[in-house]
Design a protein around this motif. Sequence first.
Motif, PDB file in Angstrom:
ATOM      1  N   PRO A  73     -22.226 -43.877  17.163  1.00  0.00           N
ATOM      2  CA  PRO A  73     -21.466 -43.738  18.369  1.00  0.00           C
ATOM      3  C   PRO A  73     -20.250 -44.571  18.253  1.00  0.00           C
ATOM      4  N   VAL A  74     -19.034 -44.130  18.715  1.00  0.00           N
ATOM      5  CA  VAL A  74     -17.695 -45.186  18.637  1.00  0.00           C
ATOM      6  C   VAL A  74     -17.109 -45.185  19.791  1.00  0.00           C
ATOM      7  N   SER A  84     -21.737 -32.834  28.281  1.00  0.00           N
ATOM      8  CA  SER A  84     -21.753 -34.059  27.933  1.00  0.00           C
ATOM      9  C   SER A  84     -21.309 -34.054  26.534  1.00  0.00           C
ATOM     10  N   ILE A  85     -20.559 -34.702  25.983  1.00  0.00           N
ATOM     11  CA  ILE A  85     -20.287 -35.059  24.664  1.00  0.00           C
ATOM     12  C   ILE A  85     -20.133 -36.447  24.107  1.00  0.00           C
ATOM     13  N   HIS A  86     -20.273 -36.732  22.820  1.00  0.00           N
ATOM     14  CA  HIS A  86     -20.358 -38.128  22.317  1.00  0.00           C
ATOM     15  C   HIS A  86     -19.799 -38.085  21.100  1.00  0.00           C
ATOM     16  N   LYS A  87     -18.836 -39.112  20.960  1.00  0.00           N
ATOM     17  CA  LYS A  87     -17.889 -39.190  19.893  1.00  0.00           C
ATOM     18  C   LYS A  87     -18.737 -40.261  18.737  1.00  0.00           C
ATOM     19  N   VAL A  88     -19.024 -39.704  17.733  1.00  0.00           N
ATOM     20  CA  VAL A  88     -19.581 -40.504  16.425  1.00  0.00           C
ATOM     21  C   VAL A  88     -18.699 -40.432  15.033  1.00  0.00           C
ATOM     22  N   VAL A  89     -18.998 -41.494  14.383  1.00  0.00           N
ATOM     23  CA  VAL A  89     -18.266 -41.612  13.068  1.00  0.00           C
ATOM     24  C   VAL A  89     -19.438 -41.321  12.143  1.00  0.00           C
ATOM     25  N   SER A 100     -17.990 -35.179   6.069  1.00  0.00           N
ATOM     26  CA  SER A 100     -17.875 -36.162   4.681  1.00  0.00           C
ATOM     27  C   SER A 100     -18.135 -37.536   5.628  1.00  0.00           C
ATOM     28  N   VAL A 101     -18.495 -38.508   4.920  1.00  0.00           N
ATOM     29  CA  VAL A 101     -18.624 -39.923   5.267  1.00  0.00           C
ATOM     30  C   VAL A 101     -17.218 -40.358   5.800  1.00  0.00           C
ATOM     31  N   GLY A 102     -17.111 -40.879   7.004  1.00  0.00           N
ATOM     32  CA  GLY A 102     -15.956 -41.445   7.451  1.00  0.00           C
ATOM     33  C   GLY A 102     -15.359 -40.239   8.544  1.00  0.00           C
ATOM     34  N   ASP A 103     -15.658 -39.216   8.725  1.00  0.00           N
ATOM     35  CA  ASP A 103     -15.448 -38.098   9.566  1.00  0.00           C
ATOM     36  C   ASP A 103     -15.887 -38.542  11.187  1.00  0.00           C
ATOM     37  N   GLU A 104     -14.746 -38.366  12.084  1.00  0.00           N
ATOM     38  CA  GLU A 104     -15.324 -38.476  13.206  1.00  0.00           C
ATOM     39  C   GLU A 104     -15.305 -37.228  13.897  1.00  0.00           C
ATOM     40  N   ILE A 105     -16.523 -37.052  14.459  1.00  0.00           N
ATOM     41  CA  ILE A 105     -16.903 -35.710  15.275  1.00  0.00           C
ATOM     42  C   ILE A 105     -17.404 -35.906  16.681  1.00  0.00           C
ATOM     43  N   TYR A 106     -17.671 -34.907  17.230  1.00  0.00           N
ATOM     44  CA  TYR A 106     -18.210 -35.066  18.724  1.00  0.00           C
ATOM     45  C   TYR A 106     -19.752 -34.469  18.607  1.00  0.00           C
ATOM     46  N   ILE A 107     -20.501 -34.558  19.344  1.00  0.00           N
ATOM     47  CA  ILE A 107     -21.964 -34.263  19.104  1.00  0.00           C
ATOM     48  C   ILE A 107     -22.269 -33.801  20.638  1.00  0.00           C
ATOM     49  N   THR A 108     -22.758 -32.518  20.836  1.00  0.00           N
ATOM     50  CA  THR A 108     -23.293 -32.082  22.170  1.00  0.00           C
ATOM     51  C   THR A 108     -24.578 -31.268  22.179  1.00  0.00           C
ATOM     52  N   ALA A 109     -25.105 -30.889  22.994  1.00  0.00           N
ATOM     53  CA  ALA A 109     -26.258 -29.838  23.225  1.00  0.00           C
ATOM     54  C   ALA A 109     -26.184 -29.072  24.460  1.00  0.00           C
ATOM     55  N   ASN A 129     -32.568 -40.576  25.339  1.00  0.00           N
ATOM     56  CA  ASN A 129     -31.577 -41.334  25.959  1.00  0.00           C
ATOM     57  C   ASN A 129     -30.142 -41.089  25.422  1.00  0.00           C
ATOM     58  N   VAL A 130     -29.193 -41.552  26.032  1.00  0.00           N
ATOM     59  CA  VAL A 130     -27.810 -41.693  25.352  1.00  0.00           C
ATOM     60  C   VAL A 130     -27.616 -42.639  24.387  1.00  0.00           C
ATOM     61  N   MET A 131     -27.096 -42.114  23.409  1.00  0.00           N
ATOM     62  CA  MET A 131     -26.792 -42.956  22.047  1.00  0.00           C
ATOM     63  C   MET A 131     -26.063 -44.049  22.633  1.00  0.00           C
ATOM     64  N   ARG A 132     -26.467 -45.270  21.943  1.00  0.00           N
ATOM     65  CA  ARG A 132     -25.885 -46.659  21.960  1.00  0.00           C
ATOM     66  C   ARG A 132     -24.779 -46.770  20.984  1.00  0.00           C
ATOM     67  N   GLU A 133     -23.666 -47.337  21.570  1.00  0.00           N
ATOM     68  CA  GLU A 133     -22.450 -47.847  20.578  1.00  0.00           C
ATOM     69  C   GLU A 133     -22.962 -48.519  19.693  1.00  0.00           C
ATOM     70  N   GLY A 134     -22.438 -48.386  18.417  1.00  0.00           N
ATOM     71  CA  GLY A 134     -22.928 -49.564  17.519  1.00  0.00           C
ATOM     72  C   GLY A 134     -24.116 -49.254  16.618  1.00  0.00           C
ATOM     73  N   SER A 135     -24.825 -48.436  17.411  1.00  0.00           N
ATOM     74  CA  SER A 135     -26.215 -48.144  16.661  1.00  0.00           C
ATOM     75  C   SER A 135     -26.307 -46.975  15.876  1.00  0.00           C
ATOM     76  N   ASP A 136     -27.075 -46.972  14.694  1.00  0.00           N
ATOM     77  CA  ASP A 136     -27.165 -45.712  13.740  1.00  0.00           C
ATOM     78  C   ASP A 136     -28.160 -44.667  14.372  1.00  0.00           C
ATOM     79  N   TYR A 137     -27.967 -43.313  14.144  1.00  0.00           N
ATOM     80  CA  TYR A 137     -28.924 -42.544  14.769  1.00  0.00           C
ATOM     81  C   TYR A 137     -28.719 -41.245  13.526  1.00  0.00           C
ATOM     82  N   LEU A 138     -30.064 -40.785  13.419  1.00  0.00           N
ATOM     83  CA  LEU A 138     -30.362 -39.457  12.663  1.00  0.00           C
ATOM     84  C   LEU A 138     -30.250 -38.292  13.479  1.00  0.00           C
TER      85      LEU A 138
END
Length: 221
Positions: A73-74, A84-89, A100-109, A129-138
């Motif tokens: 998350p960025v 609710s949407i969350h922007k990630v790289v 591709s690696v480096g793309d910024e996208i939004y994730i929602t459900a 829970n809400v994804m934390r900025e700076g942490s990596d997620y699968l």
Amino acid sequence: MKNKVFLIIVASLLGAAAVFGLIFRFSYTNITAEENYLDKLQVGEIPEGICLVDCELLHQSLPEAPLILRVTPVAELEQHFGRSIHKVVVRQTFVSEDVSVGDEIYITANGWRAIIRKDGWSTERNFVNVMREGSDYLVFLRDYEKIRWDDCTVYYLDENRVIAPVFCYDDIPNIVIPKSGSDTYVPYSEVRDNEFFAASQAGLDAWLSLKQEMLAAYPRQ
């Protein structure tokens, strides 16, 4: 004449709907302006029976997801009207054709939103829970039903079950507040540091086993 009257009625109805929508939208989004607004909400814990069944089925279905990524998350979670949407790289791709690696996208459900319940506001998270900025997620996503928002593509989670297919690569302690019956809501402030919201230890253990299996199958590099 009849057509003119009809158009006037339609225009009036649309105008009233727009006003109502704006009023509701402002009342909906105002809560996000408050500091630590999530702490004022409730969140549901997943009942044990549903959790055990879902985790067993997710063991089988998640590897078949059309889009499997490691993301970070960025930005903070964004609450929009009904979603609710969350922007990630994108940091790593496991299964992907157009990301591709480096793309910024939004994730929602479909289940990510803040809603009004009869006993107050709640945050709906599909029990993760809400994804934390700076942490990596699968994350396990769809490669269809994509939309655009703020010059980024919005991808939906691959929701085969009720649990959101999102797993943090970090070890995060989880608190279980035992609940039974149809109402499994608890104050978000009491479980705000959790990764997963479970109503029983058996449910949490089943999800942790699923998480370990998925992280082992898709390791961070």
